[in-house]
Design an enzyme around this catalytic site. Sequence first.
Site, mmCIF file in Angstrom:
data_model
loop_
_atom_site.group_PDB
_atom_site.id
_atom_site.type_symbol
_atom_site.label_atom_id
_atom_site.label_comp_id
_atom_site.label_asym_id
_atom_site.label_seq_id
_atom_site.Cartn_x
_atom_site.Cartn_y
_atom_site.Cartn_z
ATOM 1 C CG ASP A 1 -10.125 -58.253 3.126
ATOM 2 O OD1 ASP A 1 -10.077 -59.135 2.242
ATOM 3 O OD2 ASP A 1 -11.168 -57.672 3.429
ATOM 4 C CG ASN B 1 -20.418 -53.824 9.095
ATOM 5 O OD1 ASN B 1 -19.988 -53.834 7.938
ATOM 6 N ND2 ASN B 1 -19.696 -54.236 10.119
ATOM 7 C CG HIS C 1 -17.158 -54.549 6.203
ATOM 8 N ND1 HIS C 1 -17.164 -55.569 7.133
ATOM 9 C CD2 HIS C 1 -17.347 -55.157 5.009
ATOM 10 C CE1 HIS C 1 -17.340 -56.718 6.510
ATOM 11 N NE2 HIS C 1 -17.460 -56.494 5.228
ATOM 12 C CD GLU D 1 -16.065 -54.855 10.555
ATOM 13 O OE1 GLU D 1 -16.877 -54.400 9.728
ATOM 14 O OE2 GLU D 1 -16.102 -56.031 10.974
HETATM 15 P P1 PGA Z 1 -19.935 -60.929 0.634
HETATM 16 O O1 PGA Z 1 -19.026 -59.997 1.517
HETATM 17 O O2 PGA Z 1 -19.526 -60.698 -0.777
HETATM 18 O O3 PGA Z 1 -19.628 -62.324 1.079
HETATM 19 O O4 PGA Z 1 -21.344 -60.527 0.882
HETATM 20 C C1 PGA Z 1 -18.811 -58.683 1.150
HETATM 21 C C2 PGA Z 1 -18.020 -57.985 2.232
HETATM 22 O O5 PGA Z 1 -18.172 -58.339 3.409
HETATM 23 O O6 PGA Z 1 -17.257 -57.066 1.906
#
Ligand code: PGA
Length: 254
Positions: A81, A146, A148, A153
């Site tokens: 992404d 959450n 995702h 999302e």
């Molecule tokens: P993070 O993010 O590794 O910074 O915790 C993971 C994500 O949001 O997929």
Amino acid sequence: MSNFDIIIFVEDTNMKIIVTNNYEEASLEAFKVMKEIVANKPNAVLGLATGSTPLGLYKNMIEDHKTNGTSYKDITTFNLDEYVGLDRNHRESYYTFMHTNLFSGLDILEENVHLPFGNTQADCDAYEKAMEDYQVDVQLLGIGGNGHIGFNEPGTPFEKTTNIVELQERTRTDNARFFDNDINQVPTHAITMGIATIMKANKVLLVATGENKADAVKAMIEGVPSVDCPASALQNHKDVVVILDTAAASKLTK
Ligand code: PGA
């Protein structure tokens, strides 16, 4: 692997869960999975991720490249992404992140590196098309607080391919730490591989550490698969390795 790691095979899925003691151990376990793929297949296709979670893995990959000469010159990568509306050279773009934290430390060729970019359906279609000629050998994932994966999302249909998404407040709050702790600087939209894109990978390697991830991890592994937890789609994937620390695994009950 230390003697204290726990390995769990989740019933009725192809998920293997490895629980380690801390972030460093989780990063090392993730590295072992990645190294095996790259060592056995020098032209492997890697699906890569950004965020805090993969940093330890990426450090191990760079260290291994420098120490053991593991080469990435025939490796191809596709990132999950990218934010919409940030210049590629912005310090917080995922393009910059990947070059700073991984690519600059490897012998990977720039022409083999792919990140989605743009804000139109045509940009999404172009990314899907670019991936069509390849089979991703392993897709690395983090998980959002959450649930995702990528920037898919909660509420995202599992059938989606690369698409433009609006980020939820929780995600923007979680990521504000990279933007002077100011949520107003965090982009509101992103371009992301869809869940259907992610599911095409031969293998999925998901790493999650810290208590902030415990609820999402539980929903991913023990919940009924549902769009409420995008990561729960992985229960239907043929080969998933989930690497956790004890904090991220703390709400698992089964
Ligand atoms: P993070 O993010 O590794 O910074 O915790 C993971 C994500 O949001 O997929």
